[in-house]
Write a protein that holds these residues in place. Structure first.
Motif, PDB file in Angstrom:
ATOM      1  N   GLN A  22      -2.578  13.831  12.361  1.00  0.00           N
ATOM      2  CA  GLN A  22      -2.263  15.131  11.784  1.00  0.00           C
ATOM      3  C   GLN A  22      -1.864  14.984  10.316  1.00  0.00           C
ATOM      4  OE1 GLN A  22       0.777  16.872  14.257  1.00  0.00           O
ATOM      5  NE2 GLN A  22      -0.715  17.753  15.659  1.00  0.00           N
ATOM      6  N   ASN A  23      -2.363  15.917   9.501  1.00  0.00           N
ATOM      7  CA  ASN A  23      -1.974  16.014   8.090  1.00  0.00           C
ATOM      8  C   ASN A  23      -2.247  14.736   7.286  1.00  0.00           C
ATOM      9  OD1 ASN A  23      -0.906  18.626   8.599  1.00  0.00           O
ATOM     10  ND2 ASN A  23       0.968  17.683   9.395  1.00  0.00           N
ATOM     11  N   VAL A  24      -3.332  14.052   7.617  1.00  0.00           N
ATOM     12  CA  VAL A  24      -3.760  12.892   6.840  1.00  0.00           C
ATOM     13  C   VAL A  24      -5.053  13.258   6.118  1.00  0.00           C
ATOM     14  CG1 VAL A  24      -4.506  10.477   6.890  1.00  0.00           C
ATOM     15  CG2 VAL A  24      -2.681  11.255   8.421  1.00  0.00           C
ATOM     16  N   VAL A  25      -5.037  13.095   4.802  1.00  0.00           N
ATOM     17  CA  VAL A  25      -6.172  13.512   3.974  1.00  0.00           C
ATOM     18  C   VAL A  25      -6.891  12.287   3.414  1.00  0.00           C
ATOM     19  CG1 VAL A  25      -6.879  14.783   1.905  1.00  0.00           C
ATOM     20  CG2 VAL A  25      -5.023  15.659   3.352  1.00  0.00           C
ATOM     21  N   LEU A  26      -8.210  12.279   3.517  1.00  0.00           N
ATOM     22  CA  LEU A  26      -9.032  11.222   2.940  1.00  0.00           C
ATOM     23  C   LEU A  26      -9.966  11.840   1.904  1.00  0.00           C
ATOM     24  CD1 LEU A  26      -9.929   8.242   2.942  1.00  0.00           C
ATOM     25  CD2 LEU A  26     -11.623   8.852   4.693  1.00  0.00           C
ATOM     26  N   ASN A  77       0.825  -1.215   0.000  1.00  0.00           N
ATOM     27  CA  ASN A  77       0.000   0.000   0.000  1.00  0.00           C
ATOM     28  C   ASN A  77       0.854   1.258   0.000  1.00  0.00           C
ATOM     29  OD1 ASN A  77      -2.363  -1.475   0.068  1.00  0.00           O
ATOM     30  ND2 ASN A  77      -2.688  -1.253   2.259  1.00  0.00           N
ATOM     31  N   SER A  78       1.880   1.270   0.834  1.00  0.00           N
ATOM     32  CA  SER A  78       2.703   2.474   0.980  1.00  0.00           C
ATOM     33  C   SER A  78       3.593   2.726  -0.228  1.00  0.00           C
ATOM     34  CB  SER A  78       3.563   2.373   2.246  1.00  0.00           C
ATOM     35  OG  SER A  78       4.476   1.296   2.149  1.00  0.00           O
ATOM     36  N   ALA A  79       3.860   1.691  -1.034  1.00  0.00           N
ATOM     37  CA  ALA A  79       4.760   1.841  -2.176  1.00  0.00           C
ATOM     38  C   ALA A  79       4.080   2.432  -3.402  1.00  0.00           C
ATOM     39  CB  ALA A  79       5.374   0.489  -2.539  1.00  0.00           C
ATOM     40  N   CYS A  80       2.742   2.395  -3.440  1.00  0.00           N
ATOM     41  CA  CYS A  80       2.019   2.829  -4.638  1.00  0.00           C
ATOM     42  C   CYS A  80       1.852   4.345  -4.688  1.00  0.00           C
ATOM     43  CB  CYS A  80       0.652   2.153  -4.686  1.00  0.00           C
ATOM     44  SG  CYS A  80       0.736   0.370  -4.941  1.00  0.00           S
ATOM     45  N   ASP A  81       1.532   4.837  -5.909  1.00  0.00           N
ATOM     46  CA  ASP A  81       1.272   6.263  -6.082  1.00  0.00           C
ATOM     47  C   ASP A  81       0.046   6.691  -5.285  1.00  0.00           C
ATOM     48  OD1 ASP A  81       3.337   6.467  -7.938  1.00  0.00           O
ATOM     49  OD2 ASP A  81       2.031   5.929  -9.597  1.00  0.00           O
ATOM     50  N   GLU A  82      -0.984   5.846  -5.306  1.00  0.00           N
ATOM     51  CA  GLU A  82      -2.230   6.140  -4.609  1.00  0.00           C
ATOM     52  C   GLU A  82      -2.703   4.907  -3.866  1.00  0.00           C
ATOM     53  OE1 GLU A  82      -5.078   7.524  -7.431  1.00  0.00           O
ATOM     54  OE2 GLU A  82      -4.042   9.407  -7.819  1.00  0.00           O
ATOM     55  N   CYS A  83      -3.421   5.128  -2.774  1.00  0.00           N
ATOM     56  CA  CYS A  83      -3.972   4.022  -1.991  1.00  0.00           C
ATOM     57  C   CYS A  83      -5.477   4.230  -1.855  1.00  0.00           C
ATOM     58  CB  CYS A  83      -3.318   3.945  -0.611  1.00  0.00           C
ATOM     59  SG  CYS A  83      -3.955   2.583   0.399  1.00  0.00           S
ATOM     60  N   MET A 126      -5.358   2.905   8.070  1.00  0.00           N
ATOM     61  CA  MET A 126      -4.824   4.214   7.686  1.00  0.00           C
ATOM     62  C   MET A 126      -3.964   4.807   8.791  1.00  0.00           C
ATOM     63  SD  MET A 126      -7.871   5.986   5.422  1.00  0.00           S
ATOM     64  CE  MET A 126      -9.247   5.570   6.497  1.00  0.00           C
ATOM     65  N   LYS A 127      -4.343   4.553  10.030  1.00  0.00           N
ATOM     66  CA  LYS A 127      -3.552   5.044  11.163  1.00  0.00           C
ATOM     67  C   LYS A 127      -2.154   4.425  11.159  1.00  0.00           C
ATOM     68  CE  LYS A 127      -3.442   5.123  16.224  1.00  0.00           C
ATOM     69  NZ  LYS A 127      -4.156   4.733  17.469  1.00  0.00           N
ATOM     70  N   VAL A 128      -2.086   3.114  10.990  1.00  0.00           N
ATOM     71  CA  VAL A 128      -0.792   2.435  10.981  1.00  0.00           C
ATOM     72  C   VAL A 128       0.052   2.893   9.798  1.00  0.00           C
ATOM     73  CG1 VAL A 128       0.364   0.207  10.772  1.00  0.00           C
ATOM     74  CG2 VAL A 128      -1.650   0.421  12.216  1.00  0.00           C
ATOM     75  N   MET A 129      -0.578   3.019   8.632  1.00  0.00           N
ATOM     76  CA  MET A 129       0.166   3.450   7.454  1.00  0.00           C
ATOM     77  C   MET A 129       0.716   4.861   7.609  1.00  0.00           C
ATOM     78  SD  MET A 129      -1.871   1.947   4.150  1.00  0.00           S
ATOM     79  CE  MET A 129      -0.730   2.832   3.072  1.00  0.00           C
ATOM     80  N   SER A 130      -0.052   5.737   8.230  1.00  0.00           N
ATOM     81  CA  SER A 130       0.415   7.117   8.411  1.00  0.00           C
ATOM     82  C   SER A 130       1.521   7.202   9.452  1.00  0.00           C
ATOM     83  CB  SER A 130      -0.757   8.021   8.810  1.00  0.00           C
ATOM     84  OG  SER A 130      -1.260   7.671  10.079  1.00  0.00           O
ATOM     85  N   GLN A 131       1.400   6.423  10.506  1.00  0.00           N
ATOM     86  CA  GLN A 131       2.375   6.510  11.593  1.00  0.00           C
ATOM     87  C   GLN A 131       3.660   5.744  11.311  1.00  0.00           C
ATOM     88  OE1 GLN A 131       0.129   5.247  15.060  1.00  0.00           O
ATOM     89  NE2 GLN A 131      -0.639   7.312  15.439  1.00  0.00           N
ATOM     90  N   GLU A 132       3.556   4.603  10.624  1.00  0.00           N
ATOM     91  CA  GLU A 132       4.737   3.767  10.413  1.00  0.00           C
ATOM     92  C   GLU A 132       5.365   3.943   9.030  1.00  0.00           C
ATOM     93  OE1 GLU A 132       4.268  -0.308  11.463  1.00  0.00           O
ATOM     94  OE2 GLU A 132       3.271   0.131  13.370  1.00  0.00           O
ATOM     95  N   TYR A 133       4.556   4.359   8.049  1.00  0.00           N
ATOM     96  CA  TYR A 133       5.073   4.476   6.685  1.00  0.00           C
ATOM     97  C   TYR A 133       4.997   5.895   6.135  1.00  0.00           C
ATOM     98  CZ  TYR A 133       5.033  -0.616   6.637  1.00  0.00           C
ATOM     99  OH  TYR A 133       5.260  -1.935   6.929  1.00  0.00           O
ATOM    100  N   GLY A 134       4.429   6.801   6.902  1.00  0.00           N
ATOM    101  CA  GLY A 134       4.377   8.202   6.486  1.00  0.00           C
ATOM    102  C   GLY A 134       3.364   8.499   5.401  1.00  0.00           C
ATOM    103  N   THR A 135       2.414   7.600   5.164  1.00  0.00           N
ATOM    104  CA  THR A 135       1.387   7.838   4.143  1.00  0.00           C
ATOM    105  C   THR A 135       0.417   8.902   4.634  1.00  0.00           C
ATOM    106  OG1 THR A 135       1.567   5.517   3.475  1.00  0.00           O
ATOM    107  CG2 THR A 135      -0.346   6.750   2.668  1.00  0.00           C
TER     108      THR A 135
END
Length: 297
Positions: A226-230, A161-167, A185-194
């Motif tokens: 913070q700074n996560v857009v859906l 998920n984190s490697a793609c252009d869009e998720c 989404m929480k884990v991806m934002s916190q651990e992978y910076g998505t």
């Protein structure tokens, strides 16, 4: 494969990869790589991928699907395909990527991953380099590449998920689907910076119901992260025509192209196909696989 032959292939692939990386300058149009995922299973993720791919293909887009769902790889089933080979044969250098990919009647190319994607962290440098150069060949064969990942927050799911252009996150109005989508989404934002996600709400009765799901997820992200857009990109209504297609292991774009679900999928696909790649996207297959390997270590 003997050691000398393997070494020659690594050297050849190194030169090929360097040449292709140099070619990916700003003037070359690169494929958009889109992950489609979900917090939990049973929300229609793979079926949506298949139907969107068909819709985009009919719009003249060249589409490739990478089945990266290690636990339940079944994109080939809904296209009535029985691939003889998968990603493991590419890793072992027995086959090239083009030889492994199956092609549907719609002209969509499908790469069956199966359990082969589960062991990426165990690959040696030569195997990684081989995969990198093979995946880069897709740049000239596709406009859009869907990566059908598994559900949940396993490491395999997250690094694809984190490697793609869009998720794109698929959710329904079920409380567990909403909760699990937020957790992912929480884990991806916190651990992978998505920081950027798109949402498709499946199996709802109305636009109002879909917007309630979006409001719940967007509100939780705003409150706790913070700074996560859906971004809401659309919904697919509950449609018996779609259910019949699923039961027959088919695609509603084929069996009932004028149904409510098919029309909704077509609108979503058109939106995805026409939207520009984000400015912070790196947009090439070498970068995609490099990120996958980096996350897998």
């Amino acid at each position: 494969m003997d050691q000398a032959k393997g070494l020659r292939k690594v050297v050849k692939n190194q030169a090929l990869l360097k040449r292709k990386v140099n070619m990916t300058s700003g003037k070359k149009k690169l494929p958009k790589v889109i992950a489609v995922t979900s917090g939990k299973g049973g929300v229609g993720k793979t079926n949506i991928v298949g139907n969107m791919a068909v819709s985009l293909s009919r719009m003249g887009k060249r589409v490739v699907i990478i089945d990266a769902d290690v636990g339940l790889a079944n994109i080939d089933i809904i296209f009535n395909l029985r691939p003889e080979y998968n990603i493991r044969h590419v890793i072992s250098s027995e086959k090239t990527l083009n030889q492994v990919m199956a092609e549907s009647d719609h002209g969509i190319k499908i790469l069956s991953g199966g359990s082969g994607f589960a062991d990426l962290s165990q690959l040696n440098e030569g195997e990684k380099l081989n995969l990198l150069s093979e995946f880069e060949t897709l740049s000239d064969q596709a406009d859009i590449i869907f990566v059908d990942t598994g559900a949940g927050i396993s490491s395999n799911v997250l690094y694809f998920n984190s490697a793609c252009d869009e998720c794109i996150v698929i959710a329904t109005r079920e409380p567990t689907a909403i909760t699990d989508a937020y957790a992912m989404m929480k884990v991806m934002s916190q651990e992978y910076g998505t920081r950027y996600f798109k949402l498709i709400v499946n199996m709802v009765d109305s636009v109002a119901d879909a917007k309630k799901v979006y409001a719940a997820l967007s509100g939780a992200l705003d409150k706790y992260l913070q700074n996560v857009v859906l971004e809401y990109v659309g919904h697919i209504p509950f449609d018996r025509q779609l259910q019949k297609a699923v039961q027959k292991r088919g695609l509603v774009m084929d069996t009932a192209p004028d149904s409510m679900a098919a029309k909704a999928i077509k609108e979503i696909a058109a939106s995805l196909g026409n939207s520009p790649v984000r400015s912070d996207s790196n947009g090439n297959l070498t970068f995609f696989m490099s990120k996958v390997f980096q996350s897998a270590t």
